[in-house]
Design a protein around this motif. Structure first.
Motif, mmCIF file in Angstrom:
data_model
loop_
_atom_site.group_PDB
_atom_site.id
_atom_site.type_symbol
_atom_site.label_atom_id
_atom_site.label_comp_id
_atom_site.label_asym_id
_atom_site.label_seq_id
_atom_site.Cartn_x
_atom_site.Cartn_y
_atom_site.Cartn_z
ATOM 1 N N GLU A 110 -4.030 1.543 6.396
ATOM 2 C CA GLU A 110 -2.813 1.673 7.191
ATOM 3 C C GLU A 110 -3.074 1.473 8.691
ATOM 4 O O GLU A 110 -2.395 0.669 9.340
ATOM 5 N N ARG A 154 5.671 1.898 1.725
ATOM 6 C CA ARG A 154 5.713 2.901 2.802
ATOM 7 C C ARG A 154 5.898 2.176 4.140
ATOM 8 O O ARG A 154 5.226 1.182 4.409
ATOM 9 N N THR A 176 6.219 -2.945 5.869
ATOM 10 C CA THR A 176 5.908 -1.854 4.936
ATOM 11 C C THR A 176 4.566 -2.126 4.275
ATOM 12 O O THR A 176 4.163 -3.283 4.136
#
Length: 179
Positions: A80, A168, A164
C-alpha cells in the motif's frame, strides 16, 4: 481325650479358615468397591481431560484461521505505501504528457509507453483507477470545488485521479462537482 483335642484343634482350625475366608471376602468386596470408586474417579478425570483437549484443539484452529486471515490481509495490502509512492510517478508522467501538447515526439512516445507500462504493472497487482464517469460518490471522490458548468451531482473536472488497491481506497479522486 486326644481325639477330643484333635477334634477341637480341627474345629478351631476350620473356624480360623472360615474366618480368614470371610475376612478375605469382606476385604475383596471392600477392595472391589474401592476399585469401582477409583475407576469412577478416573473416568470423570478422563472426561475432563478430553474436554480440555477438545477445547485446546478448537482454540488452536481458531488461532490458525485468524493468523491465516491476517497474513492474507497483510500480503494483500503490504504494498500500500509503496503503491502510493508510485502514484506520484503516474501523476507526474500524466502531467508531462499533458504539458507536451499535441505534437508527437519520440520523447513524448517514450513517456506514454512508460506510463502505460507502469499502469499495466499496477493493475496486475490490484491497483485500479477510481471511476469518475458515473457521478459523484463521497466514498471514492473528494470534492475540492464547484464546477458551474456541471450538472448537480455530476463530476465536472478531475484534478487528480483516485485509485483503489484490491477494493480498498488508496487515494480518493480530487474532483469539482456541479451544484
Amino acid at each position: 481325650m486326644a481325639n477330643e483335642q484333635t477334634d477341637k484343634a480341627q474345629d478351631l482350625e476350620q473356624e480360623q479358615i472360615e474366618q480368614t475366608q470371610t475376612d478375605a471376602e469382606h476385604h475383596a468386596e471392600a477392595g472391589i468397591e474401592d476399585l469401582k470408586a477409583h475407576i469412577s474417579k478416573l473416568e470423570e478425570s478422563l472426561k475432563l481431560e478430553k474436554a480440555r483437549a477438545a477445547n485446546a484443539i478448537y482454540e488452536a484452529e481458531k488461532v490458525k484461521e485468524r493468523l491465516e486471515r491476517e497474513a492474507e490481509a497483510a500480503k494483500k495490502f503490504a504494498l500500500e505505501k509503496f503503491t502510493k509512492g508510485l502514484l506520484d510517478s503516474v501523476d507526474n508522467l500524466e502531467r508531462a504528457i499533458a504539458a507536451a501538447g499535441e505534437e508527437k515526439t519520440p520523447l513524448l512516445e517514450g513517456i506514454e509507453l512508460t506510463l502505460k507500462s507502469l499502469l499495466t504493472t499496477l493493475e496486475k497487482h490490484g491497483v485500479i483507477a477510481v471511476d469518475t464517469q458515473n457521478g459523484f460518490n463521497a466514498e471514492i471522490h473528494q470534492a475540492v470545488g464547484i464546477d458551474p458548468q456541471a450538472k448537480a451531482g455530476e463530476i465536472g473536472n478531475v484534478l487528480q485521479k483516485g485509485y483503489t488497491l484490491s477494493g480498498r481506497l488508496l487515494r480518493p479522486a480530487m474532483v469539482t462537482v456541479g451544484q
